[in-house]
Design a protein around this motif. Structure first.
Motif: not given
Length: 233
Positions: A24-27, A37-41
């Motif tokens: 989530e932070t990266y996203r 991009l989706p956080a989960s990916r």
């Protein structure tokens, strides 16, 4: 009877925890740099890349260069995570993004002490137990522990740069034991990773406790009491 003289902890995931998932932070921070991009990916890719990354160890590097080598190591991991998540993703300024991300995780505001961490450390010190952290984290760790108020209750903090070894290598645990003046059979290690923490500590001769088996770290004291009784039985 309390039979253990020292209690050592893993850092990220055990003694301190991120306020939001890595993905989530990266996203969230990537949006301003043109990547959505989706956080989960991202999370899944990050975990995969991190598992494959080499240890953060440079035994021949001068101490003054280690912090920069650690930063470069993380740059490779971050770049690899996005490539693994979506090879077509293009940042408008990857260096700017990485700098923002790296500094974000250096701030105590991105983290919290794990539930029960402070009370447990204080209780251990009140009993006369030696305390320490053995972590594969980088040079940002000391500032995080200080900013989260945990540092005064921790006697030693050992990172790969200090031991020229990373978990699960027994040498990183041995380094902490030497500084604390205790033997391996007098120490407990608490961590959340089965390979690096639990198996690594056991291979070094310490008693290991899987942090995920505790509802909070406040349960650690009673668990140690139980282990102490079993050791003397």
């Amino acid at each position: 009877m309390w039979r253990f003289r020292a209690v050592l902890f893993d850092a990220a995931g055990t003694l301190i925890r991120l306020r939001e998932p890595v993905g989530e932070t990266y996203r969230r921070l990537a949006i301003a740099y043109g990547v959505t991009l989706p956080a989960s990916r991202i999370e899944e890719a990050f975990r995969r890349v991190l598992r494959q990354a080499p240890p953060m160890v440079w035994p021949d590097a001068p101490p003054a260069q280690v912090a920069e080598l650690e930063r470069r190591w993380w740059r490779i991991v971050v770049r690899g995570s996005f490539r693994a998540a979506d090879a077509s993703a293009r940042f408008t300024d990857f260096e700017g993004y990485f700098g923002t991300l790296f500094e974000y995780f250096a701030r105590p505001e991105a983290w919290d002490p794990a539930p029960g961490a402070m009370e447990t450390l204080c209780a251990l010190r009140a009993r006369g137990s030696r305390t320490g952290v053995v972590s594969n984290f980088d040079h940002r760790l000391a500032g995080l522990l200080e900013g989260l108020g945990l540092a005064p209750q921790i006697e030693v903090v050992i990172r790969p740069a200090d031991a020229h070894a990373a978990k699960p290598d027994p040498r990183i645990f041995d380094c902490a034991l030497r500084l604390l003046g205790v033997s391996a059979d007098e120490a407990i290690y608490v961590g959340d990773d089965a390979e690096h923490d639990v198996a690594g500590a056991q291979a070094a001769g310490l008693t290991a406790i899987d942090a995920s088996s505790l509802a909070t770290l406040a349960e650690l004291g009673p668990r140690i009491c139980t282990l102490s009784k079993e050791k003397t039985a």
